[in-house]
Write a protein that holds these residues in place. Structure first.
Motif, PDB file in Angstrom:
ATOM      1  N   UNK A 121      71.115  56.115  35.798  1.00 14.91           N
ATOM      2  CA  UNK A 121      69.686  56.230  35.540  1.00 14.91           C
ATOM      3  C   UNK A 121      69.402  56.310  34.046  1.00 14.91           C
ATOM      4  N   UNK A 122      68.723  55.299  33.532  1.00 10.57           N
ATOM      5  CA  UNK A 122      68.338  55.288  32.126  1.00 10.57           C
ATOM      6  C   UNK A 122      67.250  56.343  31.924  1.00 10.57           C
ATOM      7  N   UNK A 123      67.200  56.931  30.747  1.00 10.61           N
ATOM      8  CA  UNK A 123      66.175  57.948  30.500  1.00 10.61           C
ATOM      9  C   UNK A 123      64.857  57.321  30.061  1.00 10.61           C
ATOM     10  N   UNK A 124      64.911  56.427  29.081  1.00 15.68           N
ATOM     11  CA  UNK A 124      63.681  55.880  28.511  1.00 15.68           C
ATOM     12  C   UNK A 124      63.290  54.575  29.200  1.00 15.68           C
ATOM     13  N   UNK A 125      62.251  54.638  30.047  1.00 17.22           N
ATOM     14  CA  UNK A 125      61.776  53.457  30.767  1.00 17.22           C
ATOM     15  C   UNK A 125      60.262  53.538  30.918  1.00 17.22           C
ATOM     16  N   UNK A 126      59.609  52.377  31.059  1.00 15.59           N
ATOM     17  CA  UNK A 126      58.160  52.392  31.313  1.00 15.59           C
ATOM     18  C   UNK A 126      57.854  52.836  32.750  1.00 15.59           C
ATOM     19  N   UNK A 127      56.596  53.034  33.065  1.00 15.53           N
ATOM     20  CA  UNK A 127      56.089  53.419  34.393  1.00 15.53           C
ATOM     21  C   UNK A 127      56.516  54.830  34.794  1.00 15.53           C
ATOM     22  N   UNK A 170      61.996  60.610  37.304  1.00 13.04           N
ATOM     23  CA  UNK A 170      62.668  60.069  38.483  1.00 13.04           C
ATOM     24  C   UNK A 170      63.698  61.075  39.015  1.00 13.04           C
ATOM     25  N   UNK A 171      64.449  61.702  38.115  1.00 19.53           N
ATOM     26  CA  UNK A 171      65.458  62.698  38.502  1.00 19.53           C
ATOM     27  C   UNK A 171      64.811  63.845  39.276  1.00 19.53           C
ATOM     28  N   UNK A 172      63.641  64.291  38.807  1.00 21.29           N
ATOM     29  CA  UNK A 172      62.943  65.383  39.511  1.00 21.29           C
ATOM     30  C   UNK A 172      62.515  64.945  40.920  1.00 21.29           C
ATOM     31  N   UNK A 173      62.111  63.677  41.047  1.00 21.76           N
ATOM     32  CA  UNK A 173      61.722  63.153  42.362  1.00 21.76           C
ATOM     33  C   UNK A 173      62.937  63.017  43.284  1.00 21.76           C
ATOM     34  N   UNK A 174      64.054  62.590  42.721  1.00 17.16           N
ATOM     35  CA  UNK A 174      65.285  62.431  43.512  1.00 17.16           C
ATOM     36  C   UNK A 174      65.684  63.778  44.106  1.00 17.16           C
ATOM     37  N   UNK A 175      65.507  64.845  43.330  1.00 18.90           N
ATOM     38  CA  UNK A 175      65.858  66.193  43.808  1.00 18.90           C
ATOM     39  C   UNK A 175      65.085  66.585  45.061  1.00 18.90           C
ATOM     40  N   UNK A 176      63.899  66.007  45.237  1.00 20.10           N
ATOM     41  CA  UNK A 176      63.055  66.362  46.386  1.00 20.10           C
ATOM     42  C   UNK A 176      63.451  65.599  47.653  1.00 20.10           C
ATOM     43  N   UNK A 177      64.344  64.624  47.522  1.00 20.49           N
ATOM     44  CA  UNK A 177      64.709  63.797  48.674  1.00 20.49           C
ATOM     45  C   UNK A 177      65.537  64.572  49.687  1.00 20.49           C
ATOM     46  N   UNK A 178      65.644  63.993  50.880  1.00 20.39           N
ATOM     47  CA  UNK A 178      66.382  64.664  51.948  1.00 20.39           C
ATOM     48  C   UNK A 178      67.893  64.430  51.874  1.00 20.39           C
ATOM     49  N   UNK A 190      71.749  57.171  28.291  1.00 23.36           N
ATOM     50  CA  UNK A 190      70.766  57.369  27.242  1.00 23.36           C
ATOM     51  C   UNK A 190      71.290  56.834  25.923  1.00 23.36           C
ATOM     52  N   UNK A 191      70.378  56.465  25.059  1.00 25.85           N
ATOM     53  CA  UNK A 191      70.759  56.013  23.727  1.00 25.85           C
ATOM     54  C   UNK A 191      71.174  57.219  22.899  1.00 25.85           C
ATOM     55  N   UNK A 192      71.910  56.973  21.864  1.00 29.91           N
ATOM     56  CA  UNK A 192      72.312  58.047  20.957  1.00 29.91           C
ATOM     57  C   UNK A 192      71.082  58.813  20.481  1.00 29.91           C
ATOM     58  N   UNK A 193      71.240  60.113  20.313  1.00 27.08           N
ATOM     59  CA  UNK A 193      70.142  60.890  19.768  1.00 27.08           C
ATOM     60  C   UNK A 193      69.191  61.457  20.804  1.00 27.08           C
ATOM     61  N   UNK A 194      69.511  61.298  22.083  1.00 28.27           N
ATOM     62  CA  UNK A 194      68.615  61.826  23.124  1.00 28.27           C
ATOM     63  C   UNK A 194      69.219  63.047  23.813  1.00 28.27           C
ATOM     64  N   UNK A 195      70.010  63.796  23.074  1.00 25.70           N
ATOM     65  CA  UNK A 195      70.722  64.929  23.665  1.00 25.70           C
ATOM     66  C   UNK A 195      69.812  65.926  24.367  1.00 25.70           C
ATOM     67  N   UNK A 196      68.629  66.165  23.799  1.00 27.56           N
ATOM     68  CA  UNK A 196      67.735  67.156  24.426  1.00 27.56           C
ATOM     69  C   UNK A 196      67.307  66.694  25.819  1.00 27.56           C
ATOM     70  N   UNK A 197      67.179  65.372  25.993  1.00 25.32           N
ATOM     71  CA  UNK A 197      66.816  64.839  27.311  1.00 25.32           C
ATOM     72  C   UNK A 197      67.981  64.973  28.278  1.00 25.32           C
ATOM     73  N   UNK A 198      69.173  64.777  27.761  1.00 26.28           N
ATOM     74  CA  UNK A 198      70.357  64.873  28.608  1.00 26.28           C
ATOM     75  C   UNK A 198      70.478  66.293  29.161  1.00 26.28           C
TER      76      UNK A 198
END
Length: 121
Positions: free
Chosen positions: A54-60, A66-74, A83-91
């Motif tokens: 799952x890429x972090x930076x995407x449109x829509x 998306x990760x938060x939504x996946x957690x709600x699945x059954x 993720x691209x370099x420099x996105x550690x806080x997102x990771x």
């Protein structure tokens, strides 16, 4: 022996093509691809993949949402963030939200396979 079903989620088509080729040549079954989190959620319901890159930076809908939504699945597929370099806080956020690992782009093929092999079913 069943092959690990994978969904590749990235807004960059060349990344999807590259990853698909790499994974298929290493014994993974790439069942679907998605260009954003919204499409990914539809594909997840349809294909029930074991593993999702799952890429972090995407449109829509980005990877974190998306990760938060996946957690709600059954059911809970294994999610590896890309993720691209420099996105550690997102990771860190993604891991807190349930991702099992991450791969930093630009990635090296060997480390991707080594990383993903841990999650083969």
């Amino acid at each position: 022996m069943t092959m690990t079903k994978v969904l590749i989620v990235d807004d960059a088509m060349f990344i999807r093509i590259q990853l698909k080729s790499l994974l298929q040549s290493n014994g993974f079954d790439v069942v679907a691809e998605a260009e954003n989190g919204k499409v990914a959620l539809e594909k997840i319901q349809e294909f029930k993949p074991d593993l999702i890159t799952l890429d972090i930076t995407m449109p829509v809908m980005d990877g974190l949402e998306c990760m938060r939504e996946i957690k709600k699945l059954d059911y809970s597929p294994t999610v590896i963030m890309l993720s691209a370099l420099g996105q550690e806080k997102y990771i860190q956020q993604a891991i807190m939200d349930g991702a099992k690992g991450f791969i930093v782009k630009p990635y090296n093929n060997e480390s991707v396979i080594k990383n993903l092999n841990k999650f083969k079913v």
